[in-house]
Design a protein around this motif. Structure first.
Motif, PDB file in Angstrom:
ATOM      1  N   HIS A  16       0.354  -6.895  -2.131  1.00 48.56           N
ATOM      2  CA  HIS A  16       0.833  -5.522  -1.922  1.00 48.56           C
ATOM      3  C   HIS A  16       2.356  -5.506  -1.879  1.00 48.56           C
ATOM      4  O   HIS A  16       2.981  -6.286  -1.155  1.00 48.56           O
ATOM      5  CB  HIS A  16       0.278  -4.957  -0.619  1.00 48.56           C
ATOM      6  N   ASP A  17       2.961  -4.604  -2.640  1.00 48.97           N
ATOM      7  CA  ASP A  17       4.404  -4.419  -2.674  1.00 48.97           C
ATOM      8  C   ASP A  17       4.743  -3.239  -1.763  1.00 48.97           C
ATOM      9  O   ASP A  17       4.418  -2.095  -2.073  1.00 48.97           O
ATOM     10  CB  ASP A  17       4.862  -4.146  -4.107  1.00 48.97           C
ATOM     11  N   PHE A  18       5.383  -3.507  -0.643  1.00 44.97           N
ATOM     12  CA  PHE A  18       5.628  -2.482   0.370  1.00 44.97           C
ATOM     13  C   PHE A  18       6.761  -1.543  -0.038  1.00 44.97           C
ATOM     14  O   PHE A  18       7.880  -1.980  -0.316  1.00 44.97           O
ATOM     15  CB  PHE A  18       5.965  -3.118   1.715  1.00 44.97           C
ATOM     16  N   ALA A  19       6.447  -0.247  -0.065  1.00 45.87           N
ATOM     17  CA  ALA A  19       7.484   0.754  -0.273  1.00 45.87           C
ATOM     18  C   ALA A  19       8.364   0.862   0.969  1.00 45.87           C
ATOM     19  O   ALA A  19       9.561   1.133   0.881  1.00 45.87           O
ATOM     20  CB  ALA A  19       6.847   2.108  -0.596  1.00 45.87           C
ATOM     21  N   ASP A  20       7.751   0.671   2.139  1.00 47.41           N
ATOM     22  CA  ASP A  20       8.472   0.680   3.415  1.00 47.41           C
ATOM     23  C   ASP A  20       8.358  -0.706   4.036  1.00 47.41           C
ATOM     24  O   ASP A  20       7.404  -0.993   4.765  1.00 47.41           O
ATOM     25  CB  ASP A  20       7.878   1.737   4.355  1.00 47.41           C
ATOM     26  N   PRO A  21       9.312  -1.591   3.782  1.00 43.83           N
ATOM     27  CA  PRO A  21       9.241  -2.956   4.307  1.00 43.83           C
ATOM     28  C   PRO A  21       9.177  -3.013   5.829  1.00 43.83           C
ATOM     29  O   PRO A  21       8.652  -3.963   6.404  1.00 43.83           O
ATOM     30  CB  PRO A  21      10.522  -3.609   3.782  1.00 43.83           C
ATOM     31  N   ALA A 126      -0.504  -1.869   8.274  1.00 45.83           N
ATOM     32  CA  ALA A 126       0.778  -1.664   7.597  1.00 45.83           C
ATOM     33  C   ALA A 126       0.554  -1.278   6.139  1.00 45.83           C
ATOM     34  O   ALA A 126       1.225  -0.384   5.604  1.00 45.83           O
ATOM     35  CB  ALA A 126       1.626  -2.930   7.693  1.00 45.83           C
ATOM     36  N   VAL A 127      -0.401  -1.935   5.482  1.00 47.43           N
ATOM     37  CA  VAL A 127      -0.723  -1.584   4.099  1.00 47.43           C
ATOM     38  C   VAL A 127      -1.276  -0.166   4.036  1.00 47.43           C
ATOM     39  O   VAL A 127      -0.903   0.634   3.162  1.00 47.43           O
ATOM     40  CB  VAL A 127      -1.733  -2.591   3.501  1.00 47.43           C
ATOM     41  N   TYR A 128      -2.146   0.163   4.976  1.00 51.57           N
ATOM     42  CA  TYR A 128      -2.745   1.511   5.028  1.00 51.57           C
ATOM     43  C   TYR A 128      -1.664   2.578   5.216  1.00 51.57           C
ATOM     44  O   TYR A 128      -1.664   3.603   4.510  1.00 51.57           O
ATOM     45  CB  TYR A 128      -3.764   1.556   6.156  1.00 51.57           C
ATOM     46  N   ARG A 129      -0.763   2.353   6.149  1.00 47.90           N
ATOM     47  CA  ARG A 129       0.298   3.334   6.404  1.00 47.90           C
ATOM     48  C   ARG A 129       1.262   3.420   5.221  1.00 47.90           C
ATOM     49  O   ARG A 129       1.837   4.474   4.951  1.00 47.90           O
ATOM     50  CB  ARG A 129       1.068   2.944   7.675  1.00 47.90           C
ATOM     51  N   ASP A 130       1.435   2.328   4.528  1.00 48.48           N
ATOM     52  CA  ASP A 130       2.395   2.282   3.428  1.00 48.48           C
ATOM     53  C   ASP A 130       1.860   2.964   2.173  1.00 48.48           C
ATOM     54  O   ASP A 130       2.617   3.644   1.466  1.00 48.48           O
ATOM     55  CB  ASP A 130       2.739   0.821   3.106  1.00 48.48           C
ATOM     56  N   ALA A 131       0.557   2.783   1.893  1.00 47.89           N
ATOM     57  CA  ALA A 131       0.046   3.249   0.588  1.00 47.89           C
ATOM     58  C   ALA A 131      -1.329   3.896   0.644  1.00 47.89           C
ATOM     59  O   ALA A 131      -1.884   4.229  -0.411  1.00 47.89           O
ATOM     60  CB  ALA A 131       0.021   2.080  -0.391  1.00 47.89           C
ATOM     61  N   GLY A 132      -1.901   4.061   1.822  1.00 51.46           N
ATOM     62  CA  GLY A 132      -3.168   4.772   1.921  1.00 51.46           C
ATOM     63  C   GLY A 132      -4.387   3.867   1.963  1.00 51.46           C
ATOM     64  O   GLY A 132      -4.304   2.641   1.841  1.00 51.46           O
ATOM     65  N   PHE A 133      -5.545   4.514   2.113  1.00 52.33           N
ATOM     66  CA  PHE A 133      -6.791   3.778   2.309  1.00 52.33           C
ATOM     67  C   PHE A 133      -7.174   2.944   1.097  1.00 52.33           C
ATOM     68  O   PHE A 133      -7.648   1.816   1.234  1.00 52.33           O
ATOM     69  CB  PHE A 133      -7.925   4.750   2.650  1.00 52.33           C
ATOM     70  N   ALA A 135      -5.369   1.417  -1.086  1.00 52.31           N
ATOM     71  CA  ALA A 135      -4.580   0.185  -1.153  1.00 52.31           C
ATOM     72  C   ALA A 135      -5.036  -0.808  -0.094  1.00 52.31           C
ATOM     73  O   ALA A 135      -5.169  -2.014  -0.365  1.00 52.31           O
ATOM     74  CB  ALA A 135      -3.099   0.507  -0.971  1.00 52.31           C
ATOM     75  N   ALA A 136      -5.285  -0.315   1.123  1.00 51.90           N
ATOM     76  CA  ALA A 136      -5.754  -1.194   2.185  1.00 51.90           C
ATOM     77  C   ALA A 136      -7.119  -1.771   1.839  1.00 51.90           C
ATOM     78  O   ALA A 136      -7.384  -2.954   2.055  1.00 51.90           O
ATOM     79  CB  ALA A 136      -5.817  -0.429   3.504  1.00 51.90           C
TER      80      ALA A 136
END
Length: 225
Positions: A16-21, A126-133, A135-136
């Motif tokens: 996963h590439d985090f938009a919000d590190p 963190a993945v969920y908050r960053d890109a949604g369900f 992606a998580a």
């Protein structure tokens, strides 16, 4: 916030590439180093536990549409329990990138099962908050993939079965002992031996003691059968 080289490599292992590190950095921050300006990962852990549960429940229903709740429940518990989360954390070397206070580092925090499990759940959040369900869900299914396929065997409690076998023959409960520990601090491998009063023994290796005990018990059950 920018990720360090080690954190960037960890994100790549997650897939996963985090938009919000900052979300990943917080997920990796243990309470031993937290402050008002550097919050810990406890709130993310709370959320990640729920996201993981939903993904696993959905995956189990899809994998076996005819299974009753009585079969699904132990499979679900095997997939979301702390030991499983810690195993996944070890596979992606999460311990190496945890942000810990000095005392926690000195006490071996990077290899503690509970700490690794909690951080793994926080990373999921963190993945969920960053890109949604979606992606998580994708990250979880990729990391847990083989476990979902073999969960029927993993959900059987071999230790209980072995204890019942011993009780049925008026023997004391089996004893378990750690006879070896190998590997680096962040990814140890334990060798556990189970022994019956009659002298029968079996051994197993695993990344955590609970799994090694279960595997040793199953090995002894197979031998006794």
């Amino acid at each position: 916030m920018k990720l360090s080289a080690e954190q960037t490599a960890f994100a790549a292992r997650l897939g996963h590439d985090f938009a919000d590190p900052g979300l990943l950095i917080r997920a990796l921050t243990h309470g031993s180093i937290a402050s008002q300006t550097r919050p810990d990962n406890q709130r993310l852990e709370f959320l990640g536990d729920r996201v993981l549960g939903l993904v696993m429940a959905e995956a189990l229903l899809q994998a076996d549409p005819d299974a009753p709740e009585g079969q699904l429940a132990p499979r679900f518990n095997a997939l979301v329990r702390k030991e499983t989360c810690a195993d996944v954390a070890r596979e992606v070397a999460l311990g190496a990138v945890l942000r810990l206070g000095r005392s926690e580092m000195l006490s071996g925090g990077r290899r503690k099962e509970a700490l690794l499990a909690d951080a793994m759940e926080a990373v999921i959040a963190a993945v969920y908050r960053d890109a949604g369900f979606a992606a998580a869900r994708a990250v979880i299914l990729r990391l847990w993939g083989s476990r979902i396929k073999t969960v029927e065997a993993d959900s059987r409690d071999a230790k209980t079965s072995l204890q019942e076998w011993a009780q049925g023959r008026k023997l004391p409960p089996p004893s378990y002992s750690e006879i070896a520990r190998e590997g680096p601090d962040h990814a140890p491998v334990f060798t556990i031996e189970v022994r019956l009063k009659t002298g029968e023994t079996a051994q197993a290796k695993a990344p955590n003691k609970r799994t090694a005990e279960q595997q040793a018990a199953q090995a002894l059950l197979d031998r006794l059968a």
